[in-house]
Design a protein around this motif. Structure first.
Motif, PDB file in Angstrom:
ATOM      1  N   THR A  67      -4.954  -4.056  -3.725  1.00 15.53           N
ATOM      2  CA  THR A  67      -5.125  -3.093  -4.817  1.00 15.53           C
ATOM      3  C   THR A  67      -5.978  -3.679  -5.932  1.00 15.53           C
ATOM      4  O   THR A  67      -6.868  -3.007  -6.475  1.00 15.53           O
ATOM      5  CB  THR A  67      -3.745  -2.673  -5.367  1.00 15.53           C
ATOM      6  OG1 THR A  67      -2.974  -2.089  -4.316  1.00 15.53           O
ATOM      7  CG2 THR A  67      -3.900  -1.673  -6.502  1.00 15.53           C
ATOM      8  N   GLU A  71      -9.602  -2.110  -7.185  1.00 12.73           N
ATOM      9  CA  GLU A  71      -9.845  -1.654  -8.548  1.00 12.73           C
ATOM     10  C   GLU A  71     -10.896  -2.503  -9.262  1.00 12.73           C
ATOM     11  O   GLU A  71     -11.632  -2.000 -10.110  1.00 12.73           O
ATOM     12  CB  GLU A  71      -8.537  -1.641  -9.342  1.00 12.73           C
ATOM     13  CG  GLU A  71      -7.521  -0.634  -8.828  1.00 12.73           C
ATOM     14  CD  GLU A  71      -8.065   0.787  -8.824  1.00 12.73           C
ATOM     15  OE1 GLU A  71      -8.825   1.147  -9.760  1.00 12.73           O
ATOM     16  OE2 GLU A  71      -7.737   1.543  -7.884  1.00 12.73           O
ATOM     17  N   LYS A 199       1.515   2.577  -6.286  1.00 14.61           N
ATOM     18  CA  LYS A 199       0.827   3.495  -7.200  1.00 14.61           C
ATOM     19  C   LYS A 199       1.006   3.043  -8.648  1.00 14.61           C
ATOM     20  O   LYS A 199       0.046   3.044  -9.433  1.00 14.61           O
ATOM     21  CB  LYS A 199       1.372   4.909  -7.015  1.00 14.61           C
ATOM     22  CG  LYS A 199       0.712   5.946  -7.905  1.00 14.61           C
ATOM     23  CD  LYS A 199       1.282   7.334  -7.645  1.00 14.61           C
ATOM     24  CE  LYS A 199       0.626   8.375  -8.545  1.00 14.61           C
ATOM     25  NZ  LYS A 199       1.202   9.729  -8.307  1.00 14.61           N
ATOM     26  N   ARG A 202      -1.125   0.038  -9.280  1.00 15.32           N
ATOM     27  CA  ARG A 202      -2.532   0.428  -9.422  1.00 15.32           C
ATOM     28  C   ARG A 202      -2.808   0.976 -10.822  1.00 15.32           C
ATOM     29  O   ARG A 202      -3.839   0.662 -11.437  1.00 15.32           O
ATOM     30  CB  ARG A 202      -2.895   1.473  -8.366  1.00 15.32           C
ATOM     31  CG  ARG A 202      -4.374   1.828  -8.346  1.00 15.32           C
ATOM     32  CD  ARG A 202      -4.667   2.904  -7.305  1.00 15.32           C
ATOM     33  NE  ARG A 202      -4.312   2.472  -5.967  1.00 15.32           N
ATOM     34  CZ  ARG A 202      -5.097   1.737  -5.196  1.00 15.32           C
ATOM     35  NH1 ARG A 202      -6.291   1.350  -5.629  1.00 15.32           N
ATOM     36  NH2 ARG A 202      -4.705   1.406  -3.978  1.00 15.32           N
TER      37      ARG A 202
END
Length: 209
Positions: A67, A71, A199, A202
């Motif tokens: 992740t 990102e 999630k 993130r």
């Protein structure tokens, strides 16, 4: 039979006076059903049966690494629990490992030879049922620059300096982020759904960049 019973009971066994050839033979013989994890360090062999708890944390920390890379738009190559060896000296299978800075060096390779190739840039170790002391020594021999370790209570980032790992706040792989806060997310493993936790992580990463 004795060994099987012992492994099922304790999940980990340490043996001393083990030759390199014996270690190599075990790797070959167990290759078809590699549920066991082997670590060899100068004649000492650790045999571990990963628990469901161990595997759960391994997967979530590995997903956190991916992740972060997504990102931050950082290229990574995940080699999972690849067996890395320094002949006659040491061998280990990380819980997770990633090539980042040296990704181009090993791109497309089907075998990694540490006598010629660079080690992973980042290794993940989950120490729920065992100590990483022997594995840290092995990774230092190999020259692994960074280890992320979680022992069920705390998360640490460990950087190699002068053949020893020291705990630091900042990551070499993903600098300028307060990644020790990963501990807060790991405390929620088992309480929150896997993808829900990813999630939330993130979203946290996005808030930091």
């Amino acid at each position: 039979m004795t060994s099987n019973t012992l492994l099922q009971t304790t999940e980990i066994v340490h043996l001393s006076g083990i030759s390199w050839q014996t270690y190599e033979n075990l790797l070959t013989e167990l290759s078809a059903s590699r549920r066991l994890r082997l670590t060899y360090n100068r004649g000492t062999l650790e045999i571990m049966v990963p628990s469901p708890e161990h595997e759960r944390y391994k997967e979530i920390v590995g997903r956190f690494v991916e992740t972060l890379a997504e990102e931050l738009e950082v290229r990574i190559d995940c080699l999972g629990s690849t067996t890395f060896k320094l002949p006659q000296l040491s061998g280990a299978e990380p819980d997770k490992c990633f090539y980042i800075e040296n990704i181009n060096v090993i791109r497309g390779k089907k075998r990694i030879d540490l006598t010629q190739d660079r080690p992973p840039d980042l290794v993940v170790e989950i120490d729920i049922t065992s100590s990483s002391k022997n594995r840290f020594e092995v990774y230092a021999d190999m020259g692994v620059p960074e280890i992320w370790r979680y022992d069920g209570n705390s998360f640490s980032i460990n950087i190699l300096q002068n053949q020893k790992y020291i705990s630091v706040k900042g990551s070499l792989a993903f600098p300028n982020l307060p990644l020790t806060e990963i501990s807060d997310f790991l405390e929620q493993v088992g309480e929150k759904d896997y993808l829900e936790l990813v999630k939330e992580f993130r979203q946290w990463v996005k808030s930091q960049i």
